[in-house]
Motif scaffolding. Structure first.
Motif, mmCIF file in Angstrom:
data_model
loop_
_atom_site.group_PDB
_atom_site.id
_atom_site.type_symbol
_atom_site.label_atom_id
_atom_site.label_comp_id
_atom_site.label_asym_id
_atom_site.label_seq_id
_atom_site.Cartn_x
_atom_site.Cartn_y
_atom_site.Cartn_z
ATOM 1 N N ALA A 9 -12.353 43.979 40.307
ATOM 2 C CA ALA A 9 -11.303 45.012 40.457
ATOM 3 C C ALA A 9 -11.345 45.380 42.050
ATOM 4 C CB ALA A 9 -11.093 46.156 39.644
ATOM 5 N N ASP A 10 -12.534 45.616 42.540
ATOM 6 C CA ASP A 10 -12.473 45.944 43.965
ATOM 7 C C ASP A 10 -12.214 44.870 44.774
ATOM 8 O OD1 ASP A 10 -14.168 48.163 43.317
ATOM 9 O OD2 ASP A 10 -16.065 47.239 43.218
ATOM 10 N N LEU A 11 -12.304 43.709 44.521
ATOM 11 C CA LEU A 11 -11.600 42.519 45.359
ATOM 12 C C LEU A 11 -10.331 42.701 45.581
ATOM 13 C CD1 LEU A 11 -14.159 39.533 44.296
ATOM 14 C CD2 LEU A 11 -14.302 41.053 46.319
ATOM 15 N N ILE A 12 -9.761 42.632 44.088
ATOM 16 C CA ILE A 12 -8.121 42.945 44.011
ATOM 17 C C ILE A 12 -7.631 43.932 44.838
ATOM 18 C CG2 ILE A 12 -6.417 43.145 42.468
ATOM 19 C CD1 ILE A 12 -7.838 41.310 40.358
ATOM 20 N N ALA A 13 -8.264 45.012 44.769
ATOM 21 C CA ALA A 13 -7.946 46.410 45.484
ATOM 22 C C ALA A 13 -7.917 46.069 46.833
ATOM 23 C CB ALA A 13 -8.535 47.594 45.021
ATOM 24 N N GLU A 14 -8.914 45.299 47.572
ATOM 25 C CA GLU A 14 -9.176 45.185 48.949
ATOM 26 C C GLU A 14 -7.892 44.173 49.393
ATOM 27 O OE1 GLU A 14 -10.127 45.549 52.945
ATOM 28 O OE2 GLU A 14 -10.329 46.929 51.195
ATOM 29 N N ALA A 15 -7.763 42.946 48.375
ATOM 30 C CA ALA A 15 -6.949 42.054 48.915
ATOM 31 C C ALA A 15 -5.562 42.805 48.845
ATOM 32 C CB ALA A 15 -6.923 41.089 47.782
ATOM 33 N N ALA A 16 -5.196 43.682 48.091
ATOM 34 C CA ALA A 16 -3.778 44.268 47.883
ATOM 35 C C ALA A 16 -3.867 45.263 49.285
ATOM 36 C CB ALA A 16 -3.751 44.988 46.729
ATOM 37 N N ARG A 17 -4.870 45.926 49.508
ATOM 38 C CA ARG A 17 -4.729 46.925 50.767
ATOM 39 C C ARG A 17 -4.370 46.056 51.878
ATOM 40 N NH1 ARG A 17 -7.207 48.205 54.975
ATOM 41 N NH2 ARG A 17 -8.798 46.800 54.700
ATOM 42 N N GLN A 18 -5.104 44.825 52.062
ATOM 43 C CA GLN A 18 -4.812 44.218 53.201
ATOM 44 C C GLN A 18 -3.661 43.347 53.272
ATOM 45 O OE1 GLN A 18 -8.032 41.554 54.569
ATOM 46 N NE2 GLN A 18 -9.783 42.742 53.974
ATOM 47 N N HIS A 19 -3.022 43.031 52.051
ATOM 48 C CA HIS A 19 -1.665 42.315 51.855
ATOM 49 C C HIS A 19 -0.500 43.541 52.475
ATOM 50 C CE1 HIS A 19 1.700 40.941 49.822
ATOM 51 N NE2 HIS A 19 1.394 39.635 50.161
ATOM 52 N N ALA A 20 -0.791 44.549 52.089
ATOM 53 C CA ALA A 20 -0.036 45.681 52.406
ATOM 54 C C ALA A 20 0.045 45.885 53.883
ATOM 55 C CB ALA A 20 -0.069 46.780 51.580
ATOM 56 N N THR A 21 -1.159 45.891 54.504
ATOM 57 C CA THR A 21 -1.150 46.139 56.046
ATOM 58 C C THR A 21 -0.972 44.936 56.674
ATOM 59 O OG1 THR A 21 -3.337 47.557 55.335
ATOM 60 C CG2 THR A 21 -2.953 46.671 57.565
ATOM 61 N N LEU A 22 -0.783 44.055 56.224
ATOM 62 C CA LEU A 22 -0.203 42.935 57.087
ATOM 63 C C LEU A 22 1.189 42.773 57.250
ATOM 64 C CD1 LEU A 22 -2.805 39.808 55.793
ATOM 65 C CD2 LEU A 22 -2.686 40.958 58.142
ATOM 66 N N SER A 23 1.782 43.476 55.949
ATOM 67 C CA SER A 23 3.306 43.501 55.808
ATOM 68 C C SER A 23 3.705 44.656 56.747
ATOM 69 C CB SER A 23 3.783 43.578 54.592
ATOM 70 O OG SER A 23 3.453 42.478 53.698
ATOM 71 N N GLU A 24 2.956 45.578 56.361
ATOM 72 C CA GLU A 24 3.365 46.977 57.265
ATOM 73 C C GLU A 24 3.186 46.914 58.752
ATOM 74 O OE1 GLU A 24 0.468 50.744 57.351
ATOM 75 O OE2 GLU A 24 1.652 50.842 55.510
ATOM 76 N N ASP A 25 2.273 46.105 59.018
ATOM 77 C CA ASP A 25 2.055 46.156 60.890
ATOM 78 C C ASP A 25 2.551 44.567 61.130
ATOM 79 O OD1 ASP A 25 0.758 48.448 60.957
ATOM 80 O OD2 ASP A 25 -1.281 47.564 60.960
ATOM 81 N N ALA A 26 3.578 44.432 60.879
ATOM 82 C CA ALA A 26 4.138 43.035 61.304
ATOM 83 C C ALA A 26 4.512 43.090 62.799
ATOM 84 C CB ALA A 26 5.463 42.580 60.570
ATOM 85 N N GLU A 27 3.857 42.010 63.409
ATOM 86 C CA GLU A 27 4.465 42.012 64.900
ATOM 87 C C GLU A 27 5.762 41.655 65.328
ATOM 88 O OE1 GLU A 27 1.364 40.862 67.517
ATOM 89 O OE2 GLU A 27 -0.229 41.372 66.145
ATOM 90 N N VAL A 95 4.806 45.762 47.230
ATOM 91 C CA VAL A 95 4.128 45.409 45.749
ATOM 92 C C VAL A 95 2.804 44.503 46.294
ATOM 93 C CG1 VAL A 95 6.687 45.302 45.148
ATOM 94 C CG2 VAL A 95 5.923 43.256 46.366
ATOM 95 N N SER A 96 2.254 44.957 47.151
ATOM 96 C CA SER A 96 0.931 44.199 47.263
ATOM 97 C C SER A 96 0.033 43.952 46.124
ATOM 98 C CB SER A 96 0.214 44.613 48.519
ATOM 99 O OG SER A 96 1.088 44.590 49.634
ATOM 100 N N ALA A 97 -0.092 45.238 45.394
ATOM 101 C CA ALA A 97 -1.232 45.066 44.338
ATOM 102 C C ALA A 97 -0.427 44.308 43.196
ATOM 103 C CB ALA A 97 -1.307 46.635 43.804
ATOM 104 N N TRP A 98 0.880 44.319 43.094
ATOM 105 C CA TRP A 98 1.310 43.385 42.130
ATOM 106 C C TRP A 98 1.200 41.915 42.288
ATOM 107 C CZ3 TRP A 98 5.948 40.314 41.979
ATOM 108 C CH2 TRP A 98 6.393 40.139 40.707
ATOM 109 N N ALA A 99 1.402 41.596 43.404
ATOM 110 C CA ALA A 99 1.396 40.191 44.032
ATOM 111 C C ALA A 99 0.140 39.821 44.021
ATOM 112 C CB ALA A 99 1.953 40.147 45.416
ATOM 113 N N VAL A 100 -1.027 40.459 44.445
ATOM 114 C CA VAL A 100 -2.282 39.915 44.060
ATOM 115 C C VAL A 100 -2.828 39.941 42.684
ATOM 116 C CG1 VAL A 100 -4.649 40.823 44.830
ATOM 117 C CG2 VAL A 100 -2.856 40.799 46.530
#
Length: 154
Positions: A9-27, A95-100
């Motif tokens: 669950a820790d791995l999934i939570a971190e993957a979701a956080r990073q997925h969201a950050t990558l979308s949020e900080d789109a260059e 929807v990062s947590a859902w996707a991960v």
């Protein structure tokens, strides 16, 4: 007991956080670069043949750069499309947590959605994902049943 100091669950939570950050900080510039050779979905031909990777063979569609040539209007049309795509990315629901979690569970998202509208706008939209072993008939039956239930509820 695991021999790691973290849980799945820790791995999934971190993957979701990073997925969201990558979308949020789109260059912004990366959006434009990624568009160049990407096909415009509405102009992509639909072939029945498949490429070597099993995906539909639509390699001869129209790219954004072909549709909106940079030299035609000093990039104005291309920049406008790039800005709109960037705004859509920045305004997308997280929807990062859902996707991960879908990936972690081995589920496949369905392309179709169910939408309940009211006053000319969506009130509820349901996205579903299925286990790969569920065949098309089972998937269709589920979607039809859920659609009936939604219609009755609203």
């Amino acid at each position: 007991m695991t021999d790691q100091p973290y849980t799945p669950a820790d791995l999934i939570a971190e993957a979701a956080r990073q997925h969201a950050t990558l979308s949020e900080d789109a260059e912004f510039m990366c959006v434009g670069e990624m568009m160049q050779d990407s096909e415009v979905a509405s102009l992509a031909p639909q072939h029945t043949a498949e490429d070597i990777d099993g995906q539909p063979n639509d390699a001869d569609g129209v790219t954004w750069q072909q549709l909106l040539p940079l030299e035609a209007d000093a990039c104005e049309a291309y920049d406008l499309a790039q800005n709109r795509i960037y705004d859509l990315i920045r305004g997308a629901a997280d929807v990062s947590a859902w996707a991960v979690q879908l990936g972690a569970d081995g589920l496949q998202p369905e392309d179709h959605t169910l939408t309940v509208e009211g006053d000319g706008r969506p009130l509820v939209r349901v996205h579903v994902a299925f286990a790969p072993e569920l065949n098309d008939d089972a998937r269709a039956a589920f979607i039809l049943g859920l659609g009936r239930d939604l219609t009755e509820a609203f």
